[in-house]
Design a protein around this motif. Structure first.
Motif, PDB file in Angstrom:
ATOM      1  N   ASP A 123       0.849  -1.176   0.000  1.00  0.00           N
ATOM      2  CA  ASP A 123       0.000   0.000   0.000  1.00  0.00           C
ATOM      3  C   ASP A 123       0.889   1.231   0.000  1.00  0.00           C
ATOM      4  N   SER A 124       0.510   2.234  -0.758  1.00  0.00           N
ATOM      5  CA  SER A 124       1.336   3.434  -0.829  1.00  0.00           C
ATOM      6  C   SER A 124       0.554   4.582  -1.416  1.00  0.00           C
ATOM      7  N   VAL A 125       0.976   5.783  -1.047  1.00  0.00           N
ATOM      8  CA  VAL A 125       0.558   6.917  -1.850  1.00  0.00           C
ATOM      9  C   VAL A 125       1.297   6.762  -3.167  1.00  0.00           C
ATOM     10  N   GLY A 126       0.663   7.049  -4.289  1.00  0.00           N
ATOM     11  CA  GLY A 126       1.310   6.791  -5.563  1.00  0.00           C
ATOM     12  C   GLY A 126       1.238   7.970  -6.491  1.00  0.00           C
ATOM     13  N   ILE A 127       2.289   8.162  -7.277  1.00  0.00           N
ATOM     14  CA  ILE A 127       2.304   9.153  -8.326  1.00  0.00           C
ATOM     15  C   ILE A 127       2.074   8.404  -9.627  1.00  0.00           C
ATOM     16  N   VAL A 128       0.952   8.633 -10.274  1.00  0.00           N
ATOM     17  CA  VAL A 128       0.674   7.949 -11.526  1.00  0.00           C
ATOM     18  C   VAL A 128       1.469   8.627 -12.635  1.00  0.00           C
ATOM     19  N   THR A 129       2.227   7.839 -13.361  1.00  0.00           N
ATOM     20  CA  THR A 129       3.044   8.376 -14.435  1.00  0.00           C
ATOM     21  C   THR A 129       2.863   7.526 -15.673  1.00  0.00           C
ATOM     22  N   SER A 130       3.275   8.068 -16.803  1.00  0.00           N
ATOM     23  CA  SER A 130       3.514   7.255 -17.984  1.00  0.00           C
ATOM     24  C   SER A 130       5.010   7.015 -18.042  1.00  0.00           C
ATOM     25  N   SER A 131       5.411   5.765 -18.165  1.00  0.00           N
ATOM     26  CA  SER A 131       6.821   5.425 -18.214  1.00  0.00           C
ATOM     27  C   SER A 131       7.168   4.871 -19.586  1.00  0.00           C
ATOM     28  N   PHE A 132       8.340   5.229 -20.061  1.00  0.00           N
ATOM     29  CA  PHE A 132       8.828   4.789 -21.356  1.00  0.00           C
ATOM     30  C   PHE A 132      10.113   3.994 -21.163  1.00  0.00           C
ATOM     31  N   ALA A 133      10.312   3.001 -22.005  1.00  0.00           N
ATOM     32  CA  ALA A 133      11.532   2.202 -21.982  1.00  0.00           C
ATOM     33  C   ALA A 133      12.456   2.694 -23.084  1.00  0.00           C
ATOM     34  N   VAL A 134      13.658   3.135 -22.690  1.00  0.00           N
ATOM     35  CA  VAL A 134      14.633   3.663 -23.640  1.00  0.00           C
ATOM     36  C   VAL A 134      15.859   2.749 -23.646  1.00  0.00           C
ATOM     37  N   ASP A 135      16.220   2.257 -24.797  1.00  0.00           N
ATOM     38  CA  ASP A 135      17.381   1.384 -24.906  1.00  0.00           C
ATOM     39  C   ASP A 135      18.667   2.171 -24.701  1.00  0.00           C
ATOM     40  N   VAL A 136      19.519   1.671 -23.804  1.00  0.00           N
ATOM     41  CA  VAL A 136      20.832   2.255 -23.552  1.00  0.00           C
ATOM     42  C   VAL A 136      21.832   1.113 -23.456  1.00  0.00           C
ATOM     43  N   GLN A 137      23.113   1.437 -23.420  1.00  0.00           N
ATOM     44  CA  GLN A 137      24.118   0.402 -23.265  1.00  0.00           C
ATOM     45  C   GLN A 137      23.894  -0.343 -21.951  1.00  0.00           C
ATOM     46  N   GLY A 138      23.743  -1.647 -22.024  1.00  0.00           N
ATOM     47  CA  GLY A 138      23.578  -2.440 -20.816  1.00  0.00           C
ATOM     48  C   GLY A 138      22.149  -2.710 -20.408  1.00  0.00           C
ATOM     49  N   GLY A 139      21.176  -2.235 -21.186  1.00  0.00           N
ATOM     50  CA  GLY A 139      19.798  -2.532 -20.798  1.00  0.00           C
ATOM     51  C   GLY A 139      18.808  -1.473 -21.227  1.00  0.00           C
ATOM     52  N   THR A 140      17.758  -1.310 -20.420  1.00  0.00           N
ATOM     53  CA  THR A 140      16.654  -0.405 -20.730  1.00  0.00           C
ATOM     54  C   THR A 140      16.465   0.590 -19.601  1.00  0.00           C
ATOM     55  N   LEU A 141      16.450   1.856 -19.955  1.00  0.00           N
ATOM     56  CA  LEU A 141      16.275   2.936 -18.994  1.00  0.00           C
ATOM     57  C   LEU A 141      14.802   3.298 -18.895  1.00  0.00           C
ATOM     58  N   ALA A 142      14.274   3.422 -17.674  1.00  0.00           N
ATOM     59  CA  ALA A 142      12.901   3.870 -17.459  1.00  0.00           C
ATOM     60  C   ALA A 142      12.868   5.390 -17.411  1.00  0.00           C
ATOM     61  N   VAL A 143      11.998   5.984 -18.213  1.00  0.00           N
ATOM     62  CA  VAL A 143      11.847   7.434 -18.249  1.00  0.00           C
ATOM     63  C   VAL A 143      10.400   7.767 -17.926  1.00  0.00           C
ATOM     64  N   HIS A 144      10.189   8.573 -16.897  1.00  0.00           N
ATOM     65  CA  HIS A 144       8.842   8.900 -16.431  1.00  0.00           C
ATOM     66  C   HIS A 144       8.388  10.235 -17.004  1.00  0.00           C
ATOM     67  N   GLU A 145       7.205  10.230 -17.542  1.00  0.00           N
ATOM     68  CA  GLU A 145       6.560  11.450 -18.036  1.00  0.00           C
ATOM     69  C   GLU A 145       5.686  11.979 -16.899  1.00  0.00           C
ATOM     70  N   LEU A 146       6.188  12.951 -16.159  1.00  0.00           N
ATOM     71  CA  LEU A 146       5.512  13.431 -14.965  1.00  0.00           C
ATOM     72  C   LEU A 146       4.561  14.587 -15.240  1.00  0.00           C
ATOM     73  N   ALA A 147       4.664  15.185 -16.403  1.00  0.00           N
ATOM     74  CA  ALA A 147       3.751  16.263 -16.805  1.00  0.00           C
ATOM     75  C   ALA A 147       3.736  16.339 -18.317  1.00  0.00           C
ATOM     76  N   GLY A 148       2.622  16.818 -18.864  1.00  0.00           N
ATOM     77  CA  GLY A 148       2.504  17.001 -20.297  1.00  0.00           C
ATOM     78  C   GLY A 148       2.462  15.702 -21.065  1.00  0.00           C
ATOM     79  N   ASP A 149       2.630  15.813 -22.370  1.00  0.00           N
ATOM     80  CA  ASP A 149       2.610  14.640 -23.247  1.00  0.00           C
ATOM     81  C   ASP A 149       3.342  14.986 -24.539  1.00  0.00           C
ATOM     82  N   SER A 150       3.240  14.085 -25.507  1.00  0.00           N
ATOM     83  CA  SER A 150       3.983  14.260 -26.752  1.00  0.00           C
ATOM     84  C   SER A 150       3.531  15.484 -27.554  1.00  0.00           C
ATOM     85  N   ASP A 151       2.348  16.015 -27.262  1.00  0.00           N
ATOM     86  CA  ASP A 151       1.861  17.201 -27.962  1.00  0.00           C
ATOM     87  C   ASP A 151       2.306  18.506 -27.306  1.00  0.00           C
ATOM     88  N   SER A 152       2.955  18.416 -26.143  1.00  0.00           N
ATOM     89  CA  SER A 152       3.390  19.621 -25.435  1.00  0.00           C
ATOM     90  C   SER A 152       4.485  20.327 -26.229  1.00  0.00           C
TER      91      SER A 152
END
Length: 312
Positions: A13-42
Motif C-alpha cells: 500500500d502506498s501513496v502513488g504518483i501515476v506516471t507514464s513510463s517509457f523504456a529507452v534502450d541504452v548500453q547495458g539494458g533499458t532505462l525507465a523514463v517517467h513522463e511526470l507532466a505534459g505529453d507528446s503534444d506539449s
C-alpha cells in the motif's frame, strides 16, 4: 515503448504518483523514463536528472507546478529504481550517454534541463560535451567541484556526506513504514515532509519508488552499490566533471541551499565554494534561503526560482 504505471513495490500500500513510463534502450539494458507532466503534444519538454540515490519521481512536486503545455521527462538513472537492471558501465560519462539517448529516443533536438545534486554534475557534463542539445541548464545544489585530497577515502567521504541515504543501501526493511521511519532519522527529510500534505505524499512516493522486494519478504534499496560508488567518486575526483560547469556556453543557473543532506550547516556547497567556482558569464548563481539539500526541490519558494530559471 510506453508503459502506464506507478512504479511502486508490488503488493504494498502506498501513496502513488501515476506516471507514464517509457523504456529507452541504452548500453547495458533499458532505462525507465517517467513522463511526470505534459505529453507528446506539449510544445516544451524539460529533462530532469535526479540525485545519487534518488530516482525520477523526486521531480513530482516540480511537475505539479509546471504551466500547461510543458512536458517533464525524468529518467530513473542506471542502477536505480526501474533502471536498476541496467548493467555497467557506471560513472557520470555513462549517464551523459544515457541522457543523450533519451533525447534521441523522443526526437528532442534541444531542451531546457534541470539536475539536482549528483544529477547537476551529470547534467553539467552532458551540456559541456553536447552544448547543441541543451537550451539552458539549471543546476540545483550540485554541479561544481570540490577537489578531494589525493589518497582520500572515497567511501568514507560518501558515507559522511550522504548519511542515511548511503546507509540504506546495505539495509533491509520489514515494510514501507519501517523504511520511512528510518529515513525520518534524517532531519532534512523530516523538514521536507513537513512542508505540507501534498509535498509529503510526493516525498514518500519518491522514497518508496526506491524499494524492491528482497529474499525473505523484506524490502531493500534498488540502488546498485557499485553505481553509487562510481558516480560519487566522479563528483569528487574526475577533473572533467569538476570543471564542466565552468565550460558551459548556454544560459545556466546554479541554485544552492544553506543546509545540507542532513540539515547541517554549511550545506553541500558552502558560500566560498560557490564564489570560487569560476563559472562563466552565462551561468549565474543564486542562494535559496530557508531550505536544505532535499527541500530545495520541494519547497514552494525554491521551485518559484527554479521555474523562473527554466523559462528564462
Amino acid at each position: 515503448m510506453r508503459i502506464r504505471g506507478v512504479g511502486l513495490v508490488p503488493g504494498c500500500d502506498s501513496v502513488g504518483i501515476v506516471t507514464s513510463s517509457f523504456a529507452v534502450d541504452v548500453q547495458g539494458g533499458t532505462l525507465a523514463v517517467h513522463e511526470l507532466a505534459g505529453d507528446s503534444d506539449s510544445p516544451t519538454t524539460i529533462l530532469a536528472v535526479h540525485g545519487i540515490t534518488a530516482n525520477g519521481l523526486s521531480y513530482a512536486t516540480l511537475a505539479r507546478r509546471l504551466p500547461g503545455g510543458v512536458r517533464l521527462l525524468a529518467p530513473d538513472l542506471r542502477g536505480r529504481a526501474e533502471s536498476a537492471a541496467v548493467t555497467g558501465p557506471w560513472g557520470l560519462a555513462a549517464h551523459v550517454a544515457d541522457l543523450i539517448a533519451v533525447l534521441d529516443h523522443f526526437g528532442l533536438d534541444r531542451v531546457p534541463a534541470i539536475g539536482h545534486s549528483m544529477g547537476a554534475y551529470a547534467l553539467a557534463l552532458a551540456a559541456a560535451r553536447h552544448p547543441d542539445r541543451f537550451e539552458r541548464v539549471v543546476l540545483v545544489d550540485g554541479g561544481i567541484g570540490f577537489p578531494t585530497p589525493p589518497g582520500a577515502d572515497v567511501d568514507a567521504m560518501l558515507g559522511a556526506v550522504l548519511g542515511p541515504a548511503q546507509a540504506k543501501l546495505s539495509m533491509t526493511f520489514a515494510d514501507q513504514a519501517a523504511y520511512l521511519e528510518f529515513m525520518r532519522t534524517n532531519p532534512a527529510i523530516v523538514e521536507t515532509e513537513a512542508l505540507g500534505p501534498k509535498i509529503a505524499k510526493d516525498l514518500q512516493s519518491y522514497l518508496f519508488h526506491d524499494l524492491v522486494p528482497r529474499q525473505g519478504g523484506v524490502l531493500g534499496s534498488s540502488c546498485v552499490p557499485e553505481a553509487i560508488r562510481s558516480d560519487g567518486a566522479d563528483t569528487m575526483i574526475d577533473s572533467e566533471v569538476l570543471t564542466a560547469a565552468s565550460q558551459l556556453t548556454m544560459p545556466g543557473t546554479l541554485f544552492w541551499a544553506p543546509r545540507g543532506l542532513q540539515n547541517q550547516t554549511p550545506g553541500l556547497l558552502p558560500p566560498e565554494l560557490v564564489e570560487s567556482a569560476g563559472l562563466g558569464p552565462r551561468v549565474r548563481t543564486e542562494f535559496v534561503p530557508d531550505c536544505n539539500h532535499y527541500s530545495i526541490v520541494f519547497a514552494d519558494h525554491a521551485l518559484d526560482r527554479v521555474l523562473n530559471a527554466l523559462f528564462g
